[in-house]
Design a protein around this motif. Structure first.
Motif, PDB file in Angstrom:
ATOM      1  N   PRO A  32       0.810  -1.220   0.000  1.00 62.00           N
ATOM      2  CA  PRO A  32       0.000   0.000   0.000  1.00 62.00           C
ATOM      3  C   PRO A  32       0.842   1.267   0.000  1.00 62.00           C
ATOM      4  N   PHE A  33       2.104   1.178   0.442  1.00 59.06           N
ATOM      5  CA  PHE A  33       2.972   2.344   0.405  1.00 59.06           C
ATOM      6  C   PHE A  33       3.219   2.819  -1.027  1.00 59.06           C
ATOM      7  N   SER A  34       3.065   1.909  -2.001  1.00 56.70           N
ATOM      8  CA  SER A  34       3.313   2.297  -3.390  1.00 56.70           C
ATOM      9  C   SER A  34       2.213   3.194  -3.943  1.00 56.70           C
ATOM     10  N   ARG A  35       1.172   3.459  -3.159  1.00 54.93           N
ATOM     11  CA  ARG A  35       0.111   4.383  -3.563  1.00 54.93           C
ATOM     12  C   ARG A  35       0.639   5.820  -3.648  1.00 54.93           C
ATOM     13  N   TYR A  36       1.648   6.142  -2.873  1.00 57.12           N
ATOM     14  CA  TYR A  36       2.100   7.524  -2.732  1.00 57.12           C
ATOM     15  C   TYR A  36       3.246   7.855  -3.689  1.00 57.12           C
ATOM     16  N   GLY A  37       3.291   9.141  -4.086  1.00 57.63           N
ATOM     17  CA  GLY A  37       4.337   9.571  -5.004  1.00 57.63           C
ATOM     18  C   GLY A  37       4.259   8.813  -6.310  1.00 57.63           C
ATOM     19  N   LEU A  38       5.388   8.356  -6.788  1.00 61.48           N
ATOM     20  CA  LEU A  38       5.446   7.554  -8.010  1.00 61.48           C
ATOM     21  C   LEU A  38       5.587   6.069  -7.712  1.00 61.48           C
ATOM     22  N   GLY A  39       5.392   5.695  -6.433  1.00 61.90           N
ATOM     23  CA  GLY A  39       5.457   4.289  -6.078  1.00 61.90           C
ATOM     24  C   GLY A  39       6.617   3.976  -5.165  1.00 61.90           C
ATOM     25  N   ALA A 345       1.446  12.876   0.301  1.00 62.28           N
ATOM     26  CA  ALA A 345       1.843  12.629   1.693  1.00 62.28           C
ATOM     27  C   ALA A 345       3.296  12.163   1.735  1.00 62.28           C
ATOM     28  N   LEU A 346       4.205  13.066   1.399  1.00 56.99           N
ATOM     29  CA  LEU A 346       5.631  12.774   1.330  1.00 56.99           C
ATOM     30  C   LEU A 346       6.407  13.785   2.156  1.00 56.99           C
ATOM     31  N   ASN A 347       7.625  13.399   2.562  1.00 56.88           N
ATOM     32  CA  ASN A 347       8.549  14.339   3.188  1.00 56.88           C
ATOM     33  C   ASN A 347       9.947  14.108   2.656  1.00 56.88           C
ATOM     34  N   ASN A 348      10.826  15.063   2.873  1.00 56.68           N
ATOM     35  CA  ASN A 348      12.209  14.923   2.423  1.00 56.68           C
ATOM     36  C   ASN A 348      12.839  13.703   3.082  1.00 56.68           C
ATOM     37  N   SER A 349      13.484  12.881   2.287  1.00 56.19           N
ATOM     38  CA  SER A 349      14.098  11.659   2.805  1.00 56.19           C
ATOM     39  C   SER A 349      15.602  11.831   2.934  1.00 56.19           C
ATOM     40  N   TYR A 384      10.675   8.455   2.454  1.00 60.46           N
ATOM     41  CA  TYR A 384      10.020   9.588   1.801  1.00 60.46           C
ATOM     42  C   TYR A 384       8.506   9.621   2.019  1.00 60.46           C
ATOM     43  N   ILE A 385       7.907   8.505   2.432  1.00 58.10           N
ATOM     44  CA  ILE A 385       6.463   8.430   2.622  1.00 58.10           C
ATOM     45  C   ILE A 385       6.080   8.904   4.023  1.00 58.10           C
ATOM     46  N   ASN A 386       5.006   9.677   4.092  1.00 61.26           N
ATOM     47  CA  ASN A 386       4.505  10.180   5.370  1.00 61.26           C
ATOM     48  C   ASN A 386       2.980  10.050   5.383  1.00 61.26           C
ATOM     49  N   ALA A 387       2.506   8.808   5.243  1.00 56.32           N
ATOM     50  CA  ALA A 387       1.078   8.553   5.068  1.00 56.32           C
ATOM     51  C   ALA A 387       0.253   8.927   6.289  1.00 56.32           C
ATOM     52  N   ASP A 388       0.762   8.665   7.496  1.00 58.95           N
ATOM     53  CA  ASP A 388      -0.029   8.918   8.711  1.00 58.95           C
ATOM     54  C   ASP A 388       0.419  10.167   9.461  1.00 58.95           C
ATOM     55  N   GLY A 428       9.093   1.939   9.085  1.00 56.32           N
ATOM     56  CA  GLY A 428       8.127   2.222  10.129  1.00 56.32           C
ATOM     57  C   GLY A 428       8.615   1.795  11.498  1.00 56.32           C
ATOM     58  N   SER A 429       7.887   2.256  12.548  1.00 55.79           N
ATOM     59  CA  SER A 429       8.223   1.938  13.936  1.00 55.79           C
ATOM     60  C   SER A 429       6.935   1.854  14.744  1.00 55.79           C
ATOM     61  N   ALA A 430       7.051   1.893  16.073  1.00 54.09           N
ATOM     62  CA  ALA A 430       5.888   1.730  16.939  1.00 54.09           C
ATOM     63  C   ALA A 430       4.872   2.858  16.798  1.00 54.09           C
ATOM     64  N   VAL A 431       5.288   4.007  16.281  1.00 56.63           N
ATOM     65  CA  VAL A 431       4.362   5.144  16.148  1.00 56.63           C
ATOM     66  C   VAL A 431       3.487   5.028  14.907  1.00 56.63           C
ATOM     67  N   ASN A 432       3.783   4.087  14.023  1.00 56.43           N
ATOM     68  CA  ASN A 432       3.040   3.932  12.773  1.00 56.43           C
ATOM     69  C   ASN A 432       2.011   2.811  12.879  1.00 56.43           C
ATOM     70  N   ASN A 433       0.877   3.002  12.227  1.00 57.80           N
ATOM     71  CA  ASN A 433      -0.160   1.976  12.213  1.00 57.80           C
ATOM     72  C   ASN A 433       0.249   0.791  11.355  1.00 57.80           C
ATOM     73  N   ILE A 434       0.959   1.079  10.251  1.00 55.47           N
ATOM     74  CA  ILE A 434       1.407   0.012   9.349  1.00 55.47           C
ATOM     75  C   ILE A 434       2.922   0.038   9.262  1.00 55.47           C
ATOM     76  N   THR A 435       3.550  -1.095   9.465  1.00 52.94           N
ATOM     77  CA  THR A 435       4.995  -1.240   9.304  1.00 52.94           C
ATOM     78  C   THR A 435       5.280  -2.329   8.276  1.00 52.94           C
ATOM     79  N   GLU A 436       6.450  -2.291   7.706  1.00 59.26           N
ATOM     80  CA  GLU A 436       6.804  -3.231   6.644  1.00 59.26           C
ATOM     81  C   GLU A 436       8.203  -3.781   6.878  1.00 59.26           C
ATOM     82  N   ASN A 437       8.324  -5.091   6.893  1.00 56.28           N
ATOM     83  CA  ASN A 437       9.617  -5.771   6.937  1.00 56.28           C
ATOM     84  C   ASN A 437       9.851  -6.451   5.597  1.00 56.28           C
ATOM     85  N   TYR A 438      11.068  -6.405   5.112  1.00 57.93           N
ATOM     86  CA  TYR A 438      11.331  -7.017   3.818  1.00 57.93           C
ATOM     87  C   TYR A 438      12.712  -7.661   3.790  1.00 57.93           C
TER      88      TYR A 438
END
Length: 458
Positions: A32-39, A345-349, A384-388, A428-438
């Motif tokens: 779902p993170f690929s929804r933002y920006g150009l993916g 919903a992006l910020n400088n990375s 770069y993503i700042n969805a929440d 992501g971390s504990a402050v985020n609703n969705i985190t991703e491990n890869y």
């Protein structure tokens, strides 16, 4: 006279080039993170860079016999060190696991994606002039999310889907003057982003048509990337007995990918439909439809800078790299991203990268494993993503190795290395609703050859 293996290598490259597009178009990300920006950024780096925490600004192969030659297309200044024609192909297997706190759940996906395809060759070895070209993916959009809710007493099912991505076809040139190297990459950035929302209403007494809203955008523009490297000697110790020398070198490097204002064309459709027995869509009514909507997508600038320290050994057998270690900082100004004039919903990375490489005994030849180049790295920073609104921390640990198919010999004209990299990361971390491990496994194939050898005997 050209060898059969050289011709076979070139044929393999053509087949790989065609396969690149086939695999790329069918790659599934499901994030779902690929929804933002150009993916999702797919990490379009060489396998060597990936295994060393992402180092690329100050990395270069040089003429170290135990490393071979790979194409560092992230810094075109390295093209001036080309001494052989090289084909580079990379493939990645990516496994991702999403964890959601509200609603609670975990989701997994595995996919295969091409990482890069490139060719480099020296234009003039004596003058330190080299060229490279190729194709690489930059981002990927691919997700499918389904939700159910109650609306005015009725049940509503919503499916959010997205596909597409961004690619770069590039060509670059590099020039080396003794310790200084400069270069540039240019070419064409192109891509597609297609988003859709499908709604289904469930009612026991009334029949509702299903609705679908879709937006497809195609975009592209010429890009420009500049690169520079400078190398100098920190210390040198010579051994008069065996006429060898050990040197401690330092190389600094930087790159800048300039902002792009890409031309875009968009199509929008809003429709109601029913599903036939075969599962296909039959349009009932086209509520709104508009094609050829022209606009601009702003791709922000990216800056990288870093350094590497190398220990080398020079003797009668050649020049060998014993170990190297480096540090690099990269940042992208994603707050300047605009999609038809609208921010996202992006910020400088930013990211701080560290990596190292060691070869146990590259000139001794005591065993095969002593000639393998072992690598590790680590990076951390801000995604770069700042969805929440809480931002996403990003960190990863990497391991890798370069496996020579056969040992280098001065009289040989071919040299092949399999580059392997494994990356374990988290967004992501504990402050985020969705985190991703890869976990990402990348295999790179660096195939080098010497062309246009002047015959000494007729």
């Amino acid at each position: 006279m050209q060898s059969v293996s050289s011709t076979t290598g070139r044929l393999a490259f053509v087949v790989s080039f065609i396969s690149f597009f086939a695999i790329s178009s069918s790659a599934q990300v499901n994030s779902p993170f690929s929804r933002y920006g150009l993916g999702n950024l797919v990490g379009s780096q060489h396998a060597i860079s990936r295994s060393m925490g992402g180092l690329s600004a100050a990395y270069a192969d040089g003429n170290n016999y135990n490393v071979g030659q790979a194409i560092n297309f992230n810094n075109p200044a390295t093209y001036g060190s080309n001494y052989m024609v090289t084909y580079d192909l990379g493939l990645s297997i990516d496994s991702r696991k999403l964890k959601s706190n509200n609603p609670s759940g975990t989701f997994s996906s595995v996919y295969l994606i091409p990482s890069y395809l490139a060719v480099s060759f020296p234009l003039n070895k004596a003058k330190g002039l080299g060229l490279a070209f190729g194709l690489r993916p930059i981002t990927r959009v691919n997700y499918g999310i389904e939700s159910r809710a109650r609306l005015a007493g009725d049940s509503v099912g919503t499916i959010y889907e997205g596909t597409g991505g961004t690619n770069q076809a590039f060509i670059g040139i590099g020039k080396k003057w003794k310790n200084l190297s400069v270069g540039l990459n240019t070419g064409y950035t192109f891509g597609r982003k297609e988003l859709s929302t499908t709604k289904t209403f469930y009612n026991d007494t009334l029949q509702y048509f299903e609705s679908k809203s879709a937006t497809q955008t195609n975009f592209g523009k010429v890009f420009l990337q500049l690169g520079v490297q400078y190398e100098f000697t920190l210390s040198k110790k010579e051994n008069a007995t065996d006429k060898s020398a050990k040197s401690l070198l330092m190389r600094v490097g930087a790159t800048a990918s300039l902002q792009q204002n890409m031309n875009a064309v968009q199509s929008i459709s809003r429709q109601t439909f029913v599903v036939n027995a075969a599962g296909g869509l039959i349009e009932v009514d086209s509520i709104a439809k508009q094609d050829n909507i022209k606009g601009t997508i702003v791709m922000p600038a990216t800056y990288d800078a870093g350094f590497m320290i190398m220990r080398t050994l020079t003797n009668s057998r050649g020049n060998f790299q014993l170990w190297s270690a480096g540090l690099e900082f990269t940042t992208t100004q994603w707050t300047k991203y605009r999609y038809y004039g609208q921010p996202d919903a992006l910020n400088n990375s930013w990211a701080l990268k560290m990596g190292a490489q060691i070869s146990p005994n590259p000139d001794g030849g005591t065993s095969y494993l002593s000639n393998v180049n072992y690598r590790l790295g680590f990076q951390f920073g801000k995604d770069y993503i700042n969805a929440d609104g809480n931002g996403l921390k990003h960190s990863s640990f990497t391991l890798g190795a370069g496996f020579p198919i056969r040992k280098w010999r001065n009289y040989e004209t071919q040299y092949t290395v399999i580059q392997a990299a494994v990356q374990f990361g988290k967004r992501g971390s504990a402050v985020n609703n969705i985190t991703e491990n890869y976990t990402q496994l990348t295999l790179g194939f660096s195939l080098s050859d010497v062309w246009f050898i002047k015959r000494k005997y007729d």
